[in-house]
Design a protein around this motif. Sequence first.
Motif, PDB file in Angstrom:
ATOM      1  N   ARG A   1      51.519  52.448   6.489  1.00  0.00           N
ATOM      2  CA  ARG A   1      52.024  51.407   5.582  1.00  0.00           C
ATOM      3  C   ARG A   1      53.493  51.639   5.268  1.00  0.00           C
ATOM      4  NH1 ARG A   1      47.271  50.720   1.116  1.00  0.00           N
ATOM      5  NH2 ARG A   1      45.690  50.051   2.607  1.00  0.00           N
ATOM      6  N   ARG A   2      54.183  50.547   4.992  1.00  0.00           N
ATOM      7  CA  ARG A   2      55.608  50.635   4.648  1.00  0.00           C
ATOM      8  C   ARG A   2      55.741  51.359   3.312  1.00  0.00           C
ATOM      9  NH1 ARG A   2      59.920  47.332   2.200  1.00  0.00           N
ATOM     10  NH2 ARG A   2      61.760  47.649   3.494  1.00  0.00           N
ATOM     11  N   ALA A   3      56.522  52.446   3.298  1.00  0.00           N
ATOM     12  CA  ALA A   3      56.738  53.223   2.082  1.00  0.00           C
ATOM     13  C   ALA A   3      58.144  53.003   1.535  1.00  0.00           C
ATOM     14  CB  ALA A   3      56.514  54.704   2.364  1.00  0.00           C
ATOM     15  N   GLY A   4      59.038  52.492   2.379  1.00  0.00           N
ATOM     16  CA  GLY A   4      60.407  52.280   1.931  1.00  0.00           C
ATOM     17  C   GLY A   4      61.306  51.931   3.089  1.00  0.00           C
ATOM     18  N   ARG A   5      62.589  51.988   2.819  1.00  0.00           N
ATOM     19  CA  ARG A   5      63.570  51.693   3.859  1.00  0.00           C
ATOM     20  C   ARG A   5      64.739  52.643   3.678  1.00  0.00           C
ATOM     21  NH1 ARG A   5      67.593  47.247   2.166  1.00  0.00           N
ATOM     22  NH2 ARG A   5      67.667  47.555  -0.076  1.00  0.00           N
ATOM     23  N   GLY A   6      65.530  52.758   4.731  1.00  0.00           N
ATOM     24  CA  GLY A   6      66.669  53.663   4.625  1.00  0.00           C
ATOM     25  C   GLY A   6      67.703  53.376   5.684  1.00  0.00           C
ATOM     26  N   GLY A   7      68.758  54.124   5.578  1.00  0.00           N
ATOM     27  CA  GLY A   7      69.827  53.984   6.540  1.00  0.00           C
ATOM     28  C   GLY A   7      70.827  55.089   6.355  1.00  0.00           C
ATOM     29  N   GLY A   8      71.731  55.163   7.301  1.00  0.00           N
ATOM     30  CA  GLY A   8      72.734  56.201   7.213  1.00  0.00           C
ATOM     31  C   GLY A   8      73.756  56.092   8.306  1.00  0.00           C
ATOM     32  N   SER A   9      74.556  57.141   8.358  1.00  0.00           N
ATOM     33  CA  SER A   9      75.592  57.193   9.391  1.00  0.00           C
ATOM     34  C   SER A   9      75.875  58.652   9.734  1.00  0.00           C
ATOM     35  CB  SER A   9      76.874  56.520   8.891  1.00  0.00           C
ATOM     36  OG  SER A   9      77.367  57.212   7.755  1.00  0.00           O
ATOM     37  N   CYS A  10      76.359  58.845  10.951  1.00  0.00           N
ATOM     38  CA  CYS A  10      76.814  60.157  11.412  1.00  0.00           C
ATOM     39  C   CYS A  10      78.202  59.956  12.003  1.00  0.00           C
ATOM     40  CB  CYS A  10      75.880  60.728  12.473  1.00  0.00           C
ATOM     41  SG  CYS A  10      74.239  61.190  11.852  1.00  0.00           S
TER      42      CYS A  10
ATOM     43  N   ILE B   1      72.249  60.199   4.856  1.00  0.00           N
ATOM     44  CA  ILE B   1      71.098  59.291   4.916  1.00  0.00           C
ATOM     45  C   ILE B   1      70.616  59.044   3.494  1.00  0.00           C
ATOM     46  CG2 ILE B   1      68.684  59.014   5.650  1.00  0.00           C
ATOM     47  CD1 ILE B   1      69.318  60.702   8.090  1.00  0.00           C
ATOM     48  N   THR B   2      70.225  57.803   3.232  1.00  0.00           N
ATOM     49  CA  THR B   2      69.565  57.457   1.974  1.00  0.00           C
ATOM     50  C   THR B   2      68.258  56.765   2.313  1.00  0.00           C
ATOM     51  OG1 THR B   2      71.667  57.168   0.839  1.00  0.00           O
ATOM     52  CG2 THR B   2      69.742  56.171  -0.194  1.00  0.00           C
ATOM     53  N   ILE B   3      67.179  57.204   1.671  1.00  0.00           N
ATOM     54  CA  ILE B   3      65.886  56.534   1.815  1.00  0.00           C
ATOM     55  C   ILE B   3      65.516  55.992   0.445  1.00  0.00           C
ATOM     56  CG2 ILE B   3      63.419  56.856   2.199  1.00  0.00           C
ATOM     57  CD1 ILE B   3      64.008  58.751   4.394  1.00  0.00           C
ATOM     58  N   GLU B   4      65.224  54.711   0.401  1.00  0.00           N
ATOM     59  CA  GLU B   4      64.820  54.045  -0.837  1.00  0.00           C
ATOM     60  C   GLU B   4      63.304  53.880  -0.812  1.00  0.00           C
ATOM     61  OE1 GLU B   4      65.573  49.702  -1.303  1.00  0.00           O
ATOM     62  OE2 GLU B   4      66.949  50.418  -2.862  1.00  0.00           O
ATOM     63  N   LEU B   5      62.653  54.473  -1.796  1.00  0.00           N
ATOM     64  CA  LEU B   5      61.203  54.401  -1.925  1.00  0.00           C
ATOM     65  C   LEU B   5      60.860  53.586  -3.171  1.00  0.00           C
ATOM     66  CD1 LEU B   5      60.687  58.158  -1.102  1.00  0.00           C
ATOM     67  CD2 LEU B   5      60.202  56.240   0.421  1.00  0.00           C
ATOM     68  N   GLN B   6      59.598  53.361  -3.423  1.00  0.00           N
ATOM     69  CA  GLN B   6      59.188  52.508  -4.541  1.00  0.00           C
ATOM     70  C   GLN B   6      59.698  53.022  -5.879  1.00  0.00           C
ATOM     71  OE1 GLN B   6      54.961  52.098  -4.959  1.00  0.00           O
ATOM     72  NE2 GLN B   6      55.130  50.527  -6.522  1.00  0.00           N
ATOM     73  N   ARG B   7      59.689  54.339  -6.107  1.00  0.00           N
ATOM     74  CA  ARG B   7      60.029  54.877  -7.423  1.00  0.00           C
ATOM     75  C   ARG B   7      61.401  55.541  -7.471  1.00  0.00           C
ATOM     76  NH1 ARG B   7      55.152  58.173  -9.338  1.00  0.00           N
ATOM     77  NH2 ARG B   7      56.240  58.037 -11.313  1.00  0.00           N
ATOM     78  N   GLY B   8      62.227  55.305  -6.459  1.00  0.00           N
ATOM     79  CA  GLY B   8      63.575  55.863  -6.451  1.00  0.00           C
ATOM     80  C   GLY B   8      64.060  56.111  -5.043  1.00  0.00           C
ATOM     81  N   SER B   9      65.290  56.592  -4.934  1.00  0.00           N
ATOM     82  CA  SER B   9      65.857  56.872  -3.612  1.00  0.00           C
ATOM     83  C   SER B   9      66.226  58.335  -3.504  1.00  0.00           C
ATOM     84  CB  SER B   9      67.093  56.002  -3.369  1.00  0.00           C
ATOM     85  OG  SER B   9      68.105  56.345  -4.296  1.00  0.00           O
ATOM     86  N   LEU B  10      66.276  58.822  -2.257  1.00  0.00           N
ATOM     87  CA  LEU B  10      66.693  60.183  -1.944  1.00  0.00           C
ATOM     88  C   LEU B  10      67.956  60.121  -1.101  1.00  0.00           C
ATOM     89  CD1 LEU B  10      63.377  61.912  -0.820  1.00  0.00           C
ATOM     90  CD2 LEU B  10      64.742  62.487  -2.825  1.00  0.00           C
ATOM     91  N   THR B  11      68.908  60.986  -1.394  1.00  0.00           N
ATOM     92  CA  THR B  11      70.110  61.096  -0.572  1.00  0.00           C
ATOM     93  C   THR B  11      70.102  62.453   0.116  1.00  0.00           C
ATOM     94  OG1 THR B  11      71.381  61.916  -2.456  1.00  0.00           O
ATOM     95  CG2 THR B  11      71.476  59.557  -2.012  1.00  0.00           C
ATOM     96  N   MET B  12      70.565  62.474   1.366  1.00  0.00           N
ATOM     97  CA  MET B  12      70.562  63.693   2.179  1.00  0.00           C
ATOM     98  C   MET B  12      71.845  63.776   2.990  1.00  0.00           C
ATOM     99  SD  MET B  12      66.702  63.050   3.496  1.00  0.00           S
ATOM    100  CE  MET B  12      66.794  61.305   3.159  1.00  0.00           C
ATOM    101  N   GLN B  13      72.240  65.005   3.339  1.00  0.00           N
ATOM    102  CA  GLN B  13      73.399  65.164   4.218  1.00  0.00           C
ATOM    103  C   GLN B  13      73.323  66.488   4.966  1.00  0.00           C
ATOM    104  OE1 GLN B  13      76.514  65.165   1.099  1.00  0.00           O
ATOM    105  NE2 GLN B  13      77.281  66.969   2.161  1.00  0.00           N
ATOM    106  N   SER B  14      74.015  66.543   6.106  1.00  0.00           N
ATOM    107  CA  SER B  14      74.116  67.773   6.897  1.00  0.00           C
ATOM    108  C   SER B  14      75.045  67.557   8.079  1.00  0.00           C
ATOM    109  CB  SER B  14      72.746  68.207   7.419  1.00  0.00           C
ATOM    110  OG  SER B  14      72.346  67.376   8.487  1.00  0.00           O
ATOM    111  N   LEU B  15      75.333  68.661   8.768  1.00  0.00           N
ATOM    112  CA  LEU B  15      75.995  68.598  10.075  1.00  0.00           C
ATOM    113  C   LEU B  15      74.908  68.539  11.133  1.00  0.00           C
ATOM    114  CD1 LEU B  15      78.811  71.273   9.729  1.00  0.00           C
ATOM    115  CD2 LEU B  15      79.033  68.784   9.606  1.00  0.00           C
ATOM    116  N   TRP B  16      75.193  67.885  12.256  1.00  0.00           N
ATOM    117  CA  TRP B  16      74.219  67.769  13.342  1.00  0.00           C
ATOM    118  C   TRP B  16      74.948  67.869  14.664  1.00  0.00           C
ATOM    119  CZ3 TRP B  16      72.436  62.927  16.094  1.00  0.00           C
ATOM    120  CH2 TRP B  16      71.303  63.168  16.883  1.00  0.00           C
TER     121      TRP B  16
END
Length: 178
Positions: free
Chosen positions: A95-104, A120-135
Amino acid sequence: MATDSPGSAAGQRRVRGNSTTRATLKRLLAVSLVAAVAGVGAVGSADADTAERGHVEVLELSIHNDQYAANDLGPAGPSLGDMDVYSGTAMRDGRRAGRGGGSCQVVHIDGEERTTQCLITIELQRGSLTMQSLWASGTDVLDMAITGGTGIYGDARGTARYWDIATPNERMRAEILH
């Protein structure tokens, strides 16, 4: 060589000092054990909708990418500043839990290897999470720092790991510290 007998004043101070040291060590050990037990409890998995302070919430999602653009921003070909931008849907249990997007964005080039800074940011029903790193380009695993969020994730920290990046099997596991 002179020694102090247990009955002498110096001997009694040493015995009292040793018992005080033992009592302090016992207290430290007890506090350490309580802290260790509390720490083990905090590392347990929590339900994805629970955000109890001091606990780790584990969130496992599959990622379905729907839009992607590779932007060649500098001289033609790989160069500093080039950027990949993407978005998609986060799924849990089919099931769809959220949406997200990002850039490198390319921040270093060494021969064929490109290193990018990813956000990257993922938006979920009760809030969003932000993440970052080198790849490093070409690797199919990406470990990211969770740097914050909104809603129940406003105080979030932790790590997220992505596997099978840019494939139909892409997935993410986040261990979120509240």
